[in-house]
Scaffold this motif. Structure first.
Motif, PDB file in Angstrom:
ATOM      1  N   ASP A 190       1.970  -0.703   0.950  1.00 23.57           N
ATOM      2  CA  ASP A 190       2.190  -1.349  -0.342  1.00 23.57           C
ATOM      3  C   ASP A 190       1.986  -2.859  -0.272  1.00 23.57           C
ATOM      4  O   ASP A 190       1.569  -3.467  -1.234  1.00 23.57           O
ATOM      5  CB  ASP A 190       3.577  -1.013  -0.895  1.00 23.57           C
ATOM      6  CG  ASP A 190       4.628  -1.012   0.181  1.00 23.57           C
ATOM      7  OD1 ASP A 190       4.303  -1.419   1.316  1.00 23.57           O
ATOM      8  OD2 ASP A 190       5.767  -0.606  -0.098  1.00 23.57           O
TER       9      ASP A 190
ATOM     10  N   TYR B  92      13.908  -2.376  -2.992  1.00 20.32           N
ATOM     11  CA  TYR B  92      13.160  -2.244  -1.743  1.00 20.32           C
ATOM     12  C   TYR B  92      14.113  -1.938  -0.589  1.00 20.32           C
ATOM     13  O   TYR B  92      13.813  -1.123   0.277  1.00 20.32           O
ATOM     14  CB  TYR B  92      12.364  -3.513  -1.434  1.00 20.32           C
ATOM     15  CG  TYR B  92      11.279  -3.252  -0.415  1.00 20.32           C
ATOM     16  CD1 TYR B  92      10.004  -2.914  -0.822  1.00 20.32           C
ATOM     17  CD2 TYR B  92      11.536  -3.327   0.945  1.00 20.32           C
ATOM     18  CE1 TYR B  92       9.019  -2.639   0.088  1.00 20.32           C
ATOM     19  CE2 TYR B  92      10.556  -3.059   1.864  1.00 20.32           C
ATOM     20  CZ  TYR B  92       9.304  -2.718   1.436  1.00 20.32           C
ATOM     21  OH  TYR B  92       8.311  -2.436   2.348  1.00 20.32           O
ATOM     22  N   LEU B  95      15.074   1.894  -1.202  1.00 18.41           N
ATOM     23  CA  LEU B  95      14.027   2.925  -1.198  1.00 18.41           C
ATOM     24  C   LEU B  95      12.768   2.530  -0.428  1.00 18.41           C
ATOM     25  O   LEU B  95      11.846   3.323  -0.329  1.00 18.41           O
ATOM     26  CB  LEU B  95      13.628   3.265  -2.638  1.00 18.41           C
ATOM     27  CG  LEU B  95      14.666   3.982  -3.484  1.00 18.41           C
ATOM     28  CD1 LEU B  95      14.149   4.174  -4.892  1.00 18.41           C
ATOM     29  CD2 LEU B  95      14.983   5.336  -2.871  1.00 18.41           C
ATOM     30  N   GLN B  96      12.684   1.332   0.076  1.00 15.74           N
ATOM     31  CA  GLN B  96      11.456   0.830   0.719  1.00 15.74           C
ATOM     32  C   GLN B  96      10.265   1.020  -0.214  1.00 15.74           C
ATOM     33  O   GLN B  96       9.239   1.571   0.162  1.00 15.74           O
ATOM     34  CB  GLN B  96      11.176   1.533   2.061  1.00 15.74           C
ATOM     35  CG  GLN B  96      12.013   1.006   3.190  1.00 15.74           C
ATOM     36  CD  GLN B  96      13.406   1.593   3.116  1.00 15.74           C
ATOM     37  OE1 GLN B  96      13.559   2.786   2.977  1.00 15.74           O
ATOM     38  NE2 GLN B  96      14.414   0.744   3.182  1.00 15.74           N
ATOM     39  N   PHE B  97      10.434   0.579  -1.424  1.00 16.51           N
ATOM     40  CA  PHE B  97       9.442   0.850  -2.455  1.00 16.51           C
ATOM     41  C   PHE B  97       9.401  -0.338  -3.405  1.00 16.51           C
ATOM     42  O   PHE B  97      10.439  -0.872  -3.779  1.00 16.51           O
ATOM     43  CB  PHE B  97       9.850   2.162  -3.156  1.00 16.51           C
ATOM     44  CG  PHE B  97       9.394   2.299  -4.566  1.00 16.51           C
ATOM     45  CD1 PHE B  97       8.062   2.500  -4.845  1.00 16.51           C
ATOM     46  CD2 PHE B  97      10.304   2.250  -5.606  1.00 16.51           C
ATOM     47  CE1 PHE B  97       7.650   2.638  -6.139  1.00 16.51           C
ATOM     48  CE2 PHE B  97       9.897   2.385  -6.899  1.00 16.51           C
ATOM     49  CZ  PHE B  97       8.562   2.585  -7.167  1.00 16.51           C
ATOM     50  N   ASN B  99       9.203  -1.772  -6.755  1.00 11.75           N
ATOM     51  CA  ASN B  99       9.368  -1.329  -8.134  1.00 11.75           C
ATOM     52  C   ASN B  99       8.526  -2.215  -9.039  1.00 11.75           C
ATOM     53  O   ASN B  99       8.995  -3.196  -9.594  1.00 11.75           O
ATOM     54  CB  ASN B  99      10.829  -1.387  -8.532  1.00 11.75           C
ATOM     55  CG  ASN B  99      11.028  -0.951  -9.962  1.00 11.75           C
ATOM     56  OD1 ASN B  99      10.137  -0.367 -10.561  1.00 11.75           O
ATOM     57  ND2 ASN B  99      12.199  -1.228 -10.499  1.00 11.75           N
ATOM     58  N   GLU B 157      13.562   5.215 -13.210  1.00 10.08           N
ATOM     59  CA  GLU B 157      13.751   5.809 -11.879  1.00 10.08           C
ATOM     60  C   GLU B 157      13.831   7.321 -11.995  1.00 10.08           C
ATOM     61  O   GLU B 157      13.200   8.054 -11.226  1.00 10.08           O
ATOM     62  CB  GLU B 157      15.028   5.250 -11.250  1.00 10.08           C
ATOM     63  CG  GLU B 157      15.170   5.557  -9.779  1.00 10.08           C
ATOM     64  CD  GLU B 157      15.879   6.874  -9.501  1.00 10.08           C
ATOM     65  OE1 GLU B 157      15.649   7.460  -8.436  1.00 10.08           O
ATOM     66  OE2 GLU B 157      16.658   7.349 -10.362  1.00 10.08           O
ATOM     67  N   TYR B 161      10.128   7.913 -10.687  1.00  8.96           N
ATOM     68  CA  TYR B 161      10.196   7.661  -9.250  1.00  8.96           C
ATOM     69  C   TYR B 161      10.872   8.789  -8.491  1.00  8.96           C
ATOM     70  O   TYR B 161      10.470   9.131  -7.387  1.00  8.96           O
ATOM     71  CB  TYR B 161      10.956   6.360  -8.965  1.00  8.96           C
ATOM     72  CG  TYR B 161      10.357   5.137  -9.607  1.00  8.96           C
ATOM     73  CD1 TYR B 161       9.021   5.122  -9.986  1.00  8.96           C
ATOM     74  CD2 TYR B 161      11.119   4.000  -9.827  1.00  8.96           C
ATOM     75  CE1 TYR B 161       8.479   4.004 -10.579  1.00  8.96           C
ATOM     76  CE2 TYR B 161      10.573   2.878 -10.421  1.00  8.96           C
ATOM     77  CZ  TYR B 161       9.260   2.887 -10.796  1.00  8.96           C
ATOM     78  OH  TYR B 161       8.721   1.787 -11.392  1.00  8.96           O
ATOM     79  N   ARG B 165      10.018  10.817  -4.654  1.00  8.31           N
ATOM     80  CA  ARG B 165      10.723  10.109  -3.591  1.00  8.31           C
ATOM     81  C   ARG B 165      10.244  10.503  -2.204  1.00  8.31           C
ATOM     82  O   ARG B 165      10.249   9.699  -1.280  1.00  8.31           O
ATOM     83  CB  ARG B 165      12.228  10.319  -3.730  1.00  8.31           C
ATOM     84  CG  ARG B 165      13.005   9.218  -3.057  1.00  8.31           C
ATOM     85  CD  ARG B 165      14.465   9.348  -3.308  1.00  8.31           C
ATOM     86  NE  ARG B 165      14.822   9.018  -4.679  1.00  8.31           N
ATOM     87  CZ  ARG B 165      15.937   9.437  -5.241  1.00  8.31           C
ATOM     88  NH1 ARG B 165      16.776  10.207  -4.580  1.00  8.31           N
ATOM     89  NH2 ARG B 165      16.216   9.091  -6.477  1.00  8.31           N
ATOM     90  N   THR B 169       4.355   6.179   0.113  1.00 10.98           N
ATOM     91  CA  THR B 169       4.693   5.037  -0.732  1.00 10.98           C
ATOM     92  C   THR B 169       3.594   4.731  -1.740  1.00 10.98           C
ATOM     93  O   THR B 169       3.885   4.281  -2.839  1.00 10.98           O
ATOM     94  CB  THR B 169       4.910   3.761   0.099  1.00 10.98           C
ATOM     95  OG1 THR B 169       4.087   3.827   1.230  1.00 10.98           O
ATOM     96  CG2 THR B 169       6.342   3.575   0.446  1.00 10.98           C
ATOM     97  N   ALA B 172       3.971   6.593  -4.997  1.00  8.72           N
ATOM     98  CA  ALA B 172       5.045   6.043  -5.819  1.00  8.72           C
ATOM     99  C   ALA B 172       4.634   4.692  -6.402  1.00  8.72           C
ATOM    100  O   ALA B 172       4.949   4.375  -7.549  1.00  8.72           O
ATOM    101  CB  ALA B 172       6.312   5.903  -4.994  1.00  8.72           C
ATOM    102  N   LEU B 173       3.899   3.905  -5.630  1.00  7.17           N
ATOM    103  CA  LEU B 173       3.475   2.591  -6.107  1.00  7.17           C
ATOM    104  C   LEU B 173       2.530   2.731  -7.297  1.00  7.17           C
ATOM    105  O   LEU B 173       2.643   1.996  -8.286  1.00  7.17           O
ATOM    106  CB  LEU B 173       2.798   1.815  -4.968  1.00  7.17           C
ATOM    107  CG  LEU B 173       2.389   0.397  -5.319  1.00  7.17           C
ATOM    108  CD1 LEU B 173       3.602  -0.439  -5.635  1.00  7.17           C
ATOM    109  CD2 LEU B 173       1.626  -0.236  -4.175  1.00  7.17           C
TER     110      LEU B 173
END
Lengths: 457, 387
Positions: A190, B92, B95-97, B99, B157, B161, B165, B169, B172-173
């Motif tokens: 990402d 982040y 979820l290491q994501f 948003n 979410e 999202y 899950r 990644t 999801a991105l």
């Protein structure tokens, strides 16, 4: 209920592919589509029949030579005739070609090697501005302030340098792709996506702001006029002699140019498809897939991931560069507005809708999204505005159409459509409408396969 | 009273306040020092001569003269960025994501806050509101913006999202980008259907546009707009509250546990989904409040207002070290300062060759440079090398 229906459908497909049936069906469809579009140039259903006819050449089981012959005949003879009759369709097909090439280029980066790129339009912009700068009077205006009025200064280069610049566009965009690719060596996932986004925005803002200290891009107003390549002598005349009776009116200079650009775009797209196709099953393509699936293992197998990832960026960028040059010449105008983040995401939507990594899928995705963008939405808008002027009422709730807000114009809601498509596709069909064969195998479940949801199958 | 004092962890309130003070002064002093050194180096340059010819002051005097105002602007916008960045960094961390739709959550907060103020204005209550009353109305707008944004963040979410899950990644991105785009147009659709306008302007009320004199240097008065004070104070209160929530409450402990290891947290009886929703709620509410504050500061908003502050706040989060709450604060402050300085001085120092319009690009450049050369950020915490 579901099974019999499906088996009946498969039975029907099998029937279509038996013996000589496909030849009749395909040619019949082409004749039907051509006649319909010819007779009613503005109708969308007619155009859709034509599109189905064109795709039937690909989908049905035909002899390769026949397939090729039909495709060339359709693309080089029928479409220009229809296009000369109604330029709008040529514009639609031209845009489909442009976006197909862009989507295929992005597909190499996103689909083959799994690197998300949100700044893809930057390469397109570089190609476009390359020709926009050298193919206009702009080099003479470096020291002047932004102007919009036509100038008496001569053009910088002869118009036929355009053909050279298509190749230069490829090279320059590829070099830029390598430069942007450098972070790839350090960053993954990402974070890489965000870097590419930032890069795309930087390029757009440069295009927007580089009207000083030296006026390279003429700022937000963009560069115009940009030269088109010269029309070969006598072609127009010949064209008019042969085709005028079919078209029904004299083909003007501009219409001829539209046809010329359509043909060039077609050439570029065919080249791009061939290159992508050859790459997909080559050693490089397989290495890209390996990197996408598991970079560590790929490295352990002796794949130089850095080099290949840079390569993916460069190849993807080069397609966009070539199309950028073509775009600049065909529009005779470029401005930073064309190269926004929205457009980058639009191209990404095409790739994802059609099927990441699948060449057919990507072309279909580009076609569907482009049609949606410039045809379906426009006609819905038109229909709505007609309703607004009428006295029609929605029956049950008693809503008068004329009170419908003027703001509700579907053509202006591309973002909503792209966004919803992206979310829905990611949740329900992450591999796209027409998944790549390799993905299909994966999703079908291999012994050690991992599907796109990341779950072991 | 004693019981109350015992249960409130005072350290958790004083510590972040101290951190803020350090970050603000640190970033301010550092940026000013760099600027002054630059000014000294630029003496006698073309820019210096141009300034002497047009305004009759040297470049050093010019820089010194405008420095306080630039610093104040930097701190104000820095706090706004910090409040938005916290939303990115919380999600982040858990979820290491990334948003990506957080910028639109911010915009929704701004719109709901401004719309409620416009509605109040339409009722005519704001015209005759006292100073105290206008603050109350602003507080109400803040609450409405926070509620709308928090609710929307939870909804997003849940819808876009949670089903993804367990996906890579990137999937999801892409979904997040989709949500971001869809929300932009939904805001626009709702706005154009209801008000028929693209831009919304916050009504003028209260004494927010007045200026408070801080101190004077010679004949020059250094002043600050009331609304800047409001923005800073509101942001400080929120940041302290957030820090307290995450650092010293049971819920905060649960959030941290989920961030560390979802499976183990679930085994300990923590409702992981609820904690993730709560993270989105809190982060979204902060973003919404930041949106209202942003609208107060810059007065005009449009449906795409979220994109730039959003991406800058993300840059701030990365700069500070994504996943790290203190880092988001530091990153926001540094980015706000740099942007303010770039906007104020770039044009003068390059003699108009590169003007303030490049200040957006500065944020992007910082983002790229930080990710490439120091992906863990200034304070560092999360690792970026995960695909």
């Amino acid at each position: 209920m579901k099974e019999p229906l499906r088996s009946r459908y498969q039975h029907f497909l099998a029937l279509l592919d038996r013996g000589r049936t496909p030849y009749f069906v395909s040619i019949g469809l082409i004749v039907l589509g051509f006649t319909l579009v010819y007779l009613s140039p503005r109708s969308i259903p007619a155009f859709l029949v034509f599109v189905v006819a064109a795709s039937s050449i690909y989908w049905l089981k035909l002899n390769r030579a026949v397939q090729l012959g039909l495709a060339v005949f359709l693309a080089v003879v029928l479409v220009p005739i229809l296009g000369a009759r109604n330029v709008f369709y040529l514009e639609v097909i031209f845009q489909i070609a442009v976006f197909s090439a862009l989507a295929l280029g992005l597909n190499i980066v996103v689909g083959f090697s799994g690197l998300l790129n949100f700044g893809y339009m930057a390469f397109y912009a570089v190609g476009a501005y390359l020709w926009a700068f050298f193919g206009s009077q702009q080099p003479y205006l470096l020291h002047s302030t932004v102007t919009t009025k036509a100038l008496n200064t001569p053009f910088f280069l002869a118009p036929d340098y355009f053909y050279l610049f298509i190749f230069l566009g490829v090279i320059v965009a590829a070099i830029l792709g390598l430069i942007l690719g450098l972070p790839v060596l350090r960053v993954r996932g990402d974070y890489l996506a965000v870097i590419t986004l930032a890069f795309g925005e930087i390029v757009r803002q440069l295009a927007n702001n580089l009207d000083k200290p030296l006026n390279f891009t003429n700022g937000p107003q963009g560069i115009t006029p940009i030269q088109r390549p010269t029309m070969p002598e006598g072609v127009l005349k010949l064209f008019n002699q042969v085709i005028q009776p079919v078209v029904g009116h004299r083909v003007t200079d501009n219409q001829a140019y539209n046809i010329l650009f359509y043909l060039i775009a077609l050439l570029v797209v065919v080249a791009v498809i061939v290159i992508t196709y050859r790459l997909d099953d080559s050693k490089v393509g397989r290495a890209w897939t390996a990197i996408r699936e598991d970079e560590l293992s790929a490295g352990a197998m002796g794949i130089n991931a850095n080099k290949l990832k840079l390569g993916a960026f460069a190849v993807g960028a080069s397609f966009a560069g070539a199309m950028g040059v073509l775009f600049a010449a065909s529009r005779t105008f470029v401005s930073p507005e064309t190269f926004t983040f929205l457009q980058s995401v639009g191209v990404l939507t095409m790739v994802i809708l059609g099927g990441i990594g699948s060449i057919t899928g990507v072309v279909v995705g580009a076609t569907v999204v482009t049609l949606l963008n410039i045809q379906v939405l426009q006609s819905v808008s038109l229909y709505l505005s007609q309703l607004r002027q009428s006295d029609a009422v929605i029956p049950i709730i008693g809503f008068h159409w004329k009170y419908l807000s003027n703001q509700l114009d579907p053509t202006k809601y591309q973002r909503l459509i792209f966004g919803v498509v992206l979310v829905v596709m990611m949740i329900y069909r992450p591999a796209g409408l027409l998944p790549a064969a390799r993905r299909k195998r994966e999703l079908g479940g291999g012994p050690e396969g991992k599907d796109l949801d990341g779950k072991e199958v | 009273m004693r019981h109350f004092m015992g249960s409130v962890n005072v350290r958790q309130i004083v510590l972040p306040l101290g951190q803020m003070a350090i970050f603000v002064t640190g970033a301010g002093v550092l940026c000013s020092a760099i600027m002054l050194i630059l000014a000294i180096l630029f003496r006698g340059s073309g820019a210096d001569q141009v300034l002497r010819a047009t305004q009759g002051v040297g470049i050093l005097a010019y820089t010194l003269d405008s420095l306080p105002q630039v610093l104040i602007d930097g701190v104000t916008i820095g706090f706004v960025y910090a409040a938005i960045a916290l939303g990115y960094t919380m999600v982040y961390g858990v979820l290491q994501f990334i948003n990506f739709a957080h910028s639109e959550i911010f915009a929704i907060g701004a719109f709901c806050g401004v719309e409620s103020l416009i509605a109040l204005n339409g009722l005519g209550v704001m015209a005759k509101a006292s100073a105290m009353g206008s603050f109350l109305y602003l507080g109400l707008a803040l609450l409405i913006g926070m509620a709308a944004s928090g609710g929307m963040a939870v909804l997003v979410e849940r819808v876009a999202y949670r089903p993804l899950r367990s996906s890579p990644t990137l999937i999801a991105l892409i979904s997040a980008i989709g949500v971001s785009f869809a929300l932009q147009d939904i805001i626009r659709l709702v706005e154009s259907m209801t008000s028929g306008q693209f831009y919304r302007v916050i009504p003028t009320f209260g004494n927010f546009d007045e200026r408070i004199n801080l101190f004077r240097i010679g004949a020059k008065v250094i002043d600050i707009q009331v609304k800047s004070v409001v923005v800073i104070l509101a942001a400080v209160v929120m940041l302290v509250a957030l820090n307290y929530l995450v650092g010293s409450t049971k819920v905060g402990k649960a959030i941290r546990a989920v961030a560390q290891d979802k499976n183990t947290a679930a085994l300990m009886g923590i409702n992981v989904n609820a904690m993730i929703s709560l993270t989105f709620l809190v982060g979204g509410a902060l973003g919404g409040a930041a949106g209202v504050l942003y609208a107060l500061k810059f007065t005009r908003i449009d449906p795409f207002v979220g994109f730039m502050p959003g991406i800058k706040a993300f840059a701030a989060a990365v700069l500070g070290g994504i996943g790290n709450l203190t880092g988001a604060l530091l990153g926001g402050m540094v980015l706000g300062m740099i942007e303010s300085f770039a906007g104020a001085y770039l044009g003068t120092y390059t003699m108009g060759a590169f003007g303030a319009e490049y200040k957006d690009m500065v944020a992007f450049l910082i983002l790229i440079l930080v990710i490439v050369f120091r992906p863990n950020g200034l304070l560092g915490e999360q690792v970026s090398q995960k695909a």
